[in-house]
Design a protein around this motif. Structure first.
Motif, PDB file in Angstrom:
ATOM      1  N   GLU A   2      42.045  22.227 -23.889  1.00 45.84           N
ATOM      2  CA  GLU A   2      41.306  21.027 -23.272  1.00 45.84           C
ATOM      3  C   GLU A   2      42.629  20.502 -23.403  1.00 45.84           C
ATOM      4  O   GLU A   2      43.408  19.483 -22.755  1.00 45.84           O
ATOM      5  N   HIS A  17      30.725  13.604 -28.974  1.00 48.16           N
ATOM      6  CA  HIS A  17      32.475  14.380 -28.483  1.00 48.16           C
ATOM      7  C   HIS A  17      32.648  14.443 -27.122  1.00 48.16           C
ATOM      8  O   HIS A  17      33.227  13.837 -26.259  1.00 48.16           O
ATOM      9  N   HIS A  72      39.886  16.408 -32.601  1.00 44.72           N
ATOM     10  CA  HIS A  72      39.851  17.939 -32.548  1.00 44.72           C
ATOM     11  C   HIS A  72      40.035  18.569 -34.142  1.00 44.72           C
ATOM     12  O   HIS A  72      39.328  19.930 -34.268  1.00 44.72           O
ATOM     13  N   HIS A 120      43.146  12.172 -29.759  1.00 47.51           N
ATOM     14  CA  HIS A 120      42.213  13.406 -29.427  1.00 47.51           C
ATOM     15  C   HIS A 120      42.483  14.465 -29.887  1.00 47.51           C
ATOM     16  O   HIS A 120      41.594  15.446 -30.259  1.00 47.51           O
ATOM     17  N   ASP A 175      35.183  12.936 -24.739  1.00 38.89           N
ATOM     18  CA  ASP A 175      36.414  13.234 -23.479  1.00 38.89           C
ATOM     19  C   ASP A 175      35.865  12.780 -22.546  1.00 38.89           C
ATOM     20  O   ASP A 175      36.251  12.983 -21.364  1.00 38.89           O
TER      21      ASP A 175
HETATM   22 FE   LIG Z   1      38.031  17.497 -26.591  1.00 35.40          FE
END
Ligand SMILES: [Fe+2]
Lengths: 161, 152
Positions: free
Chosen positions: A83, A140, A102, A98, A145
């Motif tokens: 991702e 999330h 993670h 982001h 996302d």
């Molecule tokens: Fe993500």
């Protein structure tokens, strides 16, 4: 794609063969690459939860639970990496932030795994982990996302090619 | 300020309930105090321009319903899974509040959620910003107690 079926006894009414109850279509981002991985991720988390929440004796569940946990942990890391690569490929401005989110989750997973092993597979620790993971993942994917997709679609770079 | 803060928490709760639980119909009313026997209490510390804590009170039935919606599984009692999921949701609501505050130039951070023993935290300190809200949803109610001081 790998399909995981967990043959455990559970009081929860799982229909045989339906193993993506957690996934909801509204989580779809419209970015095929990420959507496919998210569905897989939810499937893995669901397999983990099915074992975790089955009524069987804890000690008997440990081997299967550990296997599912390892499987899922690997997939979380793999998916996050993919991702993040996708975000870079579209020059997503929120990439750094982001990535930090993670990394925070990966650190938490590692920390809990360590504690879990050191505690000789304590049930409370795993139940706690499962509850947080579930809520974290839903938020999330449903919220954080979604912003990647909003950006991609705005830019017309939705990864369909 | 207090009205705005109150609304920020209600909006954040509405947003999170809609995204995570698919519950978009919620209503709120201010409250003097919250009386409910069996309740799960999660305290979230705030530091920064607003300092203090916010306490989320989820009746047991609300908590179980929330976790059932998220997991698609049945839950009959509050265990470590449930308290942890509900703590994370309190954390997520507070995170949404932080985002809203930062767009009106208030910079804060939140601390790790702490599970309280029922009514453990009943000391009556003075706070500049002190209010309660009760939020009603189709799966039960919850209460948010705001106890914050404006710093600087
Ligand atoms: Fe993500």
């Amino acid at each position: 794609m790998l399909k995981t079926k967990v043959g455990v006894k559970t009081k929860n009414n799982y229909k045989k063969g339906v193993n993506n109850m957690l996934w909801k279509d509204k989580y779809e981002l419209g970015v095929p690459l990420i959507d496919t991985q998210h569905k897989e991720l939810f499937r893995r988390v669901e397999s983990f939860m099915q074992v975790l929440r089955a009524e069987d004796n804890w000690d008997e569940k440990i081997p299967q639970l550990n296997e599912t946990l390892e499987f899922m942990k690997r997939y979380v890391v793999e998916h996050f990496r993919a991702e993040e690569e996708y975000q870079q490929s579209i020059n997503y401005p929120g990439y750094e932030a982001h990535k930090e989110v993670h990394n925070g989750m990966v650190d938490y997973v590692k920390e809990v795994s360590k504690q879990y092993e050191n505690s000789n597979y304590d049930e409370q620790l795993m139940q706690q982990f499962g509850g947080r993971l579930l809520a974290w993942l839903i938020n999330h994917v449903a919220a954080e996302d979604q912003r990647i997709a909003d950006y991609a679609l705005k830019k017309g770079v939705n990864g369909n090619d | 300020m207090i009205d705005k803060l109150y609304k920020t928490f209600v909006d954040a709760t509405q947003n999170v309930f809609s995204l995570m639980l698919n519950l978009s119909e919620i209503s709120d009313h201010p409250l003097e105090s919250f009386e409910c026997e069996d309740v799960l209490e999660v305290a979230i510390g705030f530091v920064g321009d607003l300092d203090g804590e916010v306490i989320y009170r989820f009746p047991i039935s609300t908590s179980l319903n929330m976790v059932e919606i998220m997991s698609g599984m049945q839950f009959e009692q509050v265990d470590a899974f449930v308290t942890s999921a509900i703590s994370e949701i309190s954390n997520i609501i507070s995170g949404n509040v932080l985002n809203a505050l930062s767009s009106s130039d208030l910079q804060c951070n939140i601390l790790t959620p702490v599970l309280l023993k029922p009514y453990e935290n009943s000391e009556d300190k003075e706070y500049d910003l002190k209010t309660h809200t009760c939020i009603n949803t189709s799966i039960g109610e919850l209460c948010i107690e705001i106890r914050l001081n404006r710093i600087g």
